[in-house]
Design a protein around this motif. Structure first.
Motif, PDB file in Angstrom:
ATOM      1  N   GLN A   1       4.962  -8.474 -21.481  1.00 15.23           N
ATOM      2  CA  GLN A   1       4.325  -9.448 -20.592  1.00 15.23           C
ATOM      3  C   GLN A   1       2.808  -9.481 -20.786  1.00 15.23           C
ATOM      4  O   GLN A   1       2.095 -10.093 -19.988  1.00 15.23           O
ATOM      5  N   GLY A   2       2.309  -8.861 -21.838  1.00 20.86           N
ATOM      6  CA  GLY A   2       0.867  -8.765 -22.041  1.00 20.86           C
ATOM      7  C   GLY A   2       0.172 -10.101 -22.143  1.00 20.86           C
ATOM      8  O   GLY A   2      -0.983 -10.244 -21.721  1.00 20.86           O
ATOM      9  N   ASP A   3       0.849 -11.119 -22.683  1.00 18.40           N
ATOM     10  CA  ASP A   3       0.234 -12.442 -22.841  1.00 18.40           C
ATOM     11  C   ASP A   3       0.584 -13.400 -21.710  1.00 18.40           C
ATOM     12  O   ASP A   3       0.304 -14.598 -21.794  1.00 18.40           O
ATOM     13  N   THR A   4       1.195 -12.882 -20.649  1.00 14.22           N
ATOM     14  CA  THR A   4       1.523 -13.700 -19.479  1.00 14.22           C
ATOM     15  C   THR A   4       0.371 -13.674 -18.491  1.00 14.22           C
ATOM     16  O   THR A   4      -0.201 -12.615 -18.220  1.00 14.22           O
ATOM     17  N   ARG A   5       0.005 -14.858 -17.961  1.00 13.85           N
ATOM     18  CA  ARG A   5      -1.063 -14.897 -16.971  1.00 13.85           C
ATOM     19  C   ARG A   5      -0.655 -14.113 -15.743  1.00 13.85           C
ATOM     20  O   ARG A   5       0.513 -14.103 -15.339  1.00 13.85           O
ATOM     21  N   VAL A   6      -1.635 -13.472 -15.135  1.00 13.01           N
ATOM     22  CA  VAL A   6      -1.352 -12.612 -13.993  1.00 13.01           C
ATOM     23  C   VAL A   6      -0.663 -13.382 -12.880  1.00 13.01           C
ATOM     24  O   VAL A   6       0.281 -12.879 -12.253  1.00 13.01           O
ATOM     25  N   ASP A   7      -1.098 -14.625 -12.620  1.00  8.47           N
ATOM     26  CA  ASP A   7      -0.486 -15.376 -11.520  1.00  8.47           C
ATOM     27  C   ASP A   7       0.921 -15.862 -11.832  1.00  8.47           C
ATOM     28  O   ASP A   7       1.593 -16.417 -10.960  1.00  8.47           O
ATOM     29  N   ASP A   8       1.396 -15.626 -13.062  1.00  9.23           N
ATOM     30  CA  ASP A   8       2.770 -15.976 -13.414  1.00  9.23           C
ATOM     31  C   ASP A   8       3.685 -14.750 -13.441  1.00  9.23           C
ATOM     32  O   ASP A   8       4.885 -14.882 -13.708  1.00  9.23           O
ATOM     33  N   LEU A   9       3.145 -13.568 -13.173  1.00 12.19           N
ATOM     34  CA  LEU A   9       3.959 -12.365 -13.136  1.00 12.19           C
ATOM     35  C   LEU A   9       4.765 -12.296 -11.844  1.00 12.19           C
ATOM     36  O   LEU A   9       4.341 -12.820 -10.802  1.00 12.19           O
ATOM     37  N   SER A  10       5.911 -11.648 -11.904  1.00 19.12           N
ATOM     38  CA  SER A  10       6.705 -11.438 -10.692  1.00 19.12           C
ATOM     39  C   SER A  10       6.024 -10.392  -9.813  1.00 19.12           C
ATOM     40  O   SER A  10       5.083  -9.707 -10.231  1.00 19.12           O
ATOM     41  N   GLY A  11       6.531 -10.253  -8.579  1.00 18.43           N
ATOM     42  CA  GLY A  11       5.958  -9.268  -7.673  1.00 18.43           C
ATOM     43  C   GLY A  11       6.041  -7.861  -8.229  1.00 18.43           C
ATOM     44  O   GLY A  11       5.082  -7.081  -8.148  1.00 18.43           O
ATOM     45  N   GLY A  12       7.197  -7.513  -8.809  1.00 13.05           N
ATOM     46  CA  GLY A  12       7.345  -6.193  -9.382  1.00 13.05           C
ATOM     47  C   GLY A  12       6.429  -5.961 -10.566  1.00 13.05           C
ATOM     48  O   GLY A  12       5.881  -4.871 -10.747  1.00 13.05           O
ATOM     49  N   GLN A  13       6.247  -7.001 -11.389  1.00 10.27           N
ATOM     50  CA  GLN A  13       5.353  -6.882 -12.541  1.00 10.27           C
ATOM     51  C   GLN A  13       3.902  -6.738 -12.095  1.00 10.27           C
ATOM     52  O   GLN A  13       3.122  -6.000 -12.710  1.00 10.27           O
ATOM     53  N   ARG A  14       3.530  -7.416 -11.024  1.00  2.00           N
ATOM     54  CA  ARG A  14       2.161  -7.254 -10.505  1.00  2.00           C
ATOM     55  C   ARG A  14       1.925  -5.839  -9.986  1.00  2.00           C
ATOM     56  O   ARG A  14       0.837  -5.280 -10.158  1.00  2.00           O
ATOM     57  N   GLN A  15       2.944  -5.267  -9.357  1.00  2.00           N
ATOM     58  CA  GLN A  15       2.801  -3.891  -8.902  1.00  2.00           C
ATOM     59  C   GLN A  15       2.617  -2.950 -10.087  1.00  2.00           C
ATOM     60  O   GLN A  15       1.820  -2.011 -10.040  1.00  2.00           O
ATOM     61  N   ARG A  16       3.339  -3.204 -11.169  1.00  2.00           N
ATOM     62  CA  ARG A  16       3.153  -2.405 -12.380  1.00  2.00           C
ATOM     63  C   ARG A  16       1.738  -2.590 -12.930  1.00  2.00           C
ATOM     64  O   ARG A  16       1.102  -1.625 -13.373  1.00  2.00           O
ATOM     65  N   LEU A  17       1.255  -3.823 -12.903  1.00  2.00           N
ATOM     66  CA  LEU A  17      -0.095  -4.087 -13.397  1.00  2.00           C
ATOM     67  C   LEU A  17      -1.137  -3.388 -12.526  1.00  2.00           C
ATOM     68  O   LEU A  17      -2.159  -2.895 -13.039  1.00  2.00           O
ATOM     69  N   ALA A  18      -0.888  -3.334 -11.233  1.00  2.03           N
ATOM     70  CA  ALA A  18      -1.817  -2.631 -10.339  1.00  2.03           C
ATOM     71  C   ALA A  18      -1.894  -1.152 -10.701  1.00  2.03           C
ATOM     72  O   ALA A  18      -2.977  -0.548 -10.714  1.00  2.03           O
ATOM     73  N   ILE A  19      -0.740  -0.559 -11.017  1.00  4.45           N
ATOM     74  CA  ILE A  19      -0.743   0.845 -11.421  1.00  4.45           C
ATOM     75  C   ILE A  19      -1.431   0.997 -12.777  1.00  4.45           C
ATOM     76  O   ILE A  19      -2.218   1.929 -12.988  1.00  4.45           O
ATOM     77  N   ALA A  20      -1.167   0.062 -13.704  1.00  2.00           N
ATOM     78  CA  ALA A  20      -1.834   0.117 -15.012  1.00  2.00           C
ATOM     79  C   ALA A  20      -3.346   0.018 -14.853  1.00  2.00           C
ATOM     80  O   ALA A  20      -4.103   0.687 -15.574  1.00  2.00           O
ATOM     81  N   SER A  21      -3.809  -0.795 -13.908  1.00  5.63           N
ATOM     82  CA  SER A  21      -5.249  -0.926 -13.670  1.00  5.63           C
ATOM     83  C   SER A  21      -5.850   0.389 -13.186  1.00  5.63           C
ATOM     84  O   SER A  21      -7.001   0.710 -13.489  1.00  5.63           O
ATOM     85  N   ALA A  22      -5.055   1.153 -12.420  1.00  5.35           N
ATOM     86  CA  ALA A  22      -5.523   2.454 -11.944  1.00  5.35           C
ATOM     87  C   ALA A  22      -5.487   3.507 -13.043  1.00  5.35           C
ATOM     88  O   ALA A  22      -6.170   4.531 -12.946  1.00  5.35           O
ATOM     89  N   LEU A  23      -4.709   3.250 -14.109  1.00  2.00           N
ATOM     90  CA  LEU A  23      -4.536   4.233 -15.180  1.00  2.00           C
ATOM     91  C   LEU A  23      -5.391   3.962 -16.404  1.00  2.00           C
ATOM     92  O   LEU A  23      -5.529   4.839 -17.262  1.00  2.00           O
ATOM     93  N   VAL A  24      -5.952   2.754 -16.513  1.00  8.70           N
ATOM     94  CA  VAL A  24      -6.506   2.298 -17.783  1.00  8.70           C
ATOM     95  C   VAL A  24      -7.632   3.197 -18.300  1.00  8.70           C
ATOM     96  O   VAL A  24      -7.822   3.331 -19.514  1.00  8.70           O
TER      97      VAL A  24
END
Length: 318
Positions: free
Chosen positions: A141-164
């Motif tokens: 999902q790396g090339d998917t716009r953030v506002d097109d991600l599902s709720g679960g994918q956004r939660q994963r992205l939030a964790i990735a942002s904390a880990l980057v």
């Protein structure tokens, strides 16, 4: 001259980790007449997955914000990675990762672009974004716009942002809140992988089955105080030893159930007769003789039972 070169995972650590990741002693915080945190003392070991549980208003959020350096304790001592987080310790911030329940994103960027931007803020190389994407299973999902991600994918992205930026200590605030059961279970794997990688995690949740499955230790807070602190297994073992046997109601009458030696209490629950006992083996053998064991369910104490006994709040609310 201070170097501004991007950090990479090949950079050696400055010093070996020593001491607890978090150490709190006699921490208090009041708002008017409300004691939000009332004398909390606890430690979180390096590499530990530590859960903070409690009903709304128990003081969990205030305590976490004190650890993060967002709020000042009225009294007591606070050490995070060996340093005081207050006054706002900017040198400590790159060593912390924070995922809040309502995370903010660059919604018009792709997931990858969002993480590249976050990495740049911490002077990390662009490859850090790829590592963070992979760590939470979002590479596809790396090339998917953030506002097109599902709720679960956004939660994963939030964790990735904390880990980057590869922090030493991660704060996760209800990372599976508002997710459907499938997405929640999928995110469990991400959390287990973080635990397996030796991350130090301070984690709040209302999902007690999740805390029981993931946490090394949990602190249950009630009215600003720590009411219990131990591993889920030890807290459960110290709670009621009663076993509940659920027998289909068409196979056993309440009166017959009460007559079984070793049965302490009989109730009806949905389509089942519930037998409570301290002698589960003997009672199961008797039930087998009377009605057979097909469809019979056995339930022992859980972390939820411990939580409800301590908080008296009824079922925990997400």
């Amino acid at each position: 001259m201070t170097s501004t070169a991007p950090r990479t995972p090949q950079d050696p650590p400055a010093e070996p980790a020593a001491g607890p990741a978090v150490a709190l002693t006699g921490v208090h915080k009041t708002y008017g007449a409300t004691r939000a945190v009332d004398g909390v003392s606890l430690t979180v070991a390096r590499g530990e997955f530590f859960g903070l549980l409690g009903p709304n208003g128990a003081g969990k959020t205030t305590l976490v914000e004190i650890m993060e350096g967002q709020r000042r304790a009225d009294s007591g001592t606070v050490a995070v990675l060996g340093e005081s987080p207050w006054p706002r310790n900017t040198a400590l911030l790159p060593r912390l990762g924070v995922q809040t329940q309502s995370s903010a994103f660059f919604v018009r960027l792709t997931a990858r672009e969002h993480l590249v931007t976050m990495a740049a803020l911490y002077r990390c190389d662009a490859a850090a974004a790829e590592r963070a994407l992979a760590s939470v299973g979002l590479t596809e999902q790396g090339d998917t716009r953030v506002d097109d991600l599902s709720g679960g994918q956004r939660q994963r992205l939030a964790i990735a942002s904390a880990l980057v930026h590869d922090p030493e200590l991660i704060f996760l605030d209800e990372p599976t809140a508002a997710l459907d059961p499938q997405a929640r279970r999928s995110l469990w794997k991400v959390l287990r992988d973080l635990k397996g990688a030796g991350r130090t995690i301070v984690y709040t949740t209302h999902h007690l089955d999740e805390a029981e499955a993931l946490c090394d230790r949990v602190a249950i807070m009630v009215e600003g105080r720590v009411a219990a602190l131990d591993s889920p297994g030890r807290l459960i073992a110290a709670s009621s030893p009663t076993t509940r046997l659920l027998v289909p109601a068409d196979r056993l009458t309440p009166d017959r159930a009460r007559a079984i030696p070793g049965v302490d209490r009989v109730t009806e629950e949905g389509g089942s007769i519930v037998l409570e006992t301290l002698a589960s083996g003997r009672v199961l053998a008797a039930v087998d003789e009377i009605a057979g064991l097909q469809g019979v369910q056995t339930r022992t104490a859980s972390l939820e039972d411990v939580y409800l006994a301590l908080t008296g709040t009824g079922a925990p609310q997400p």
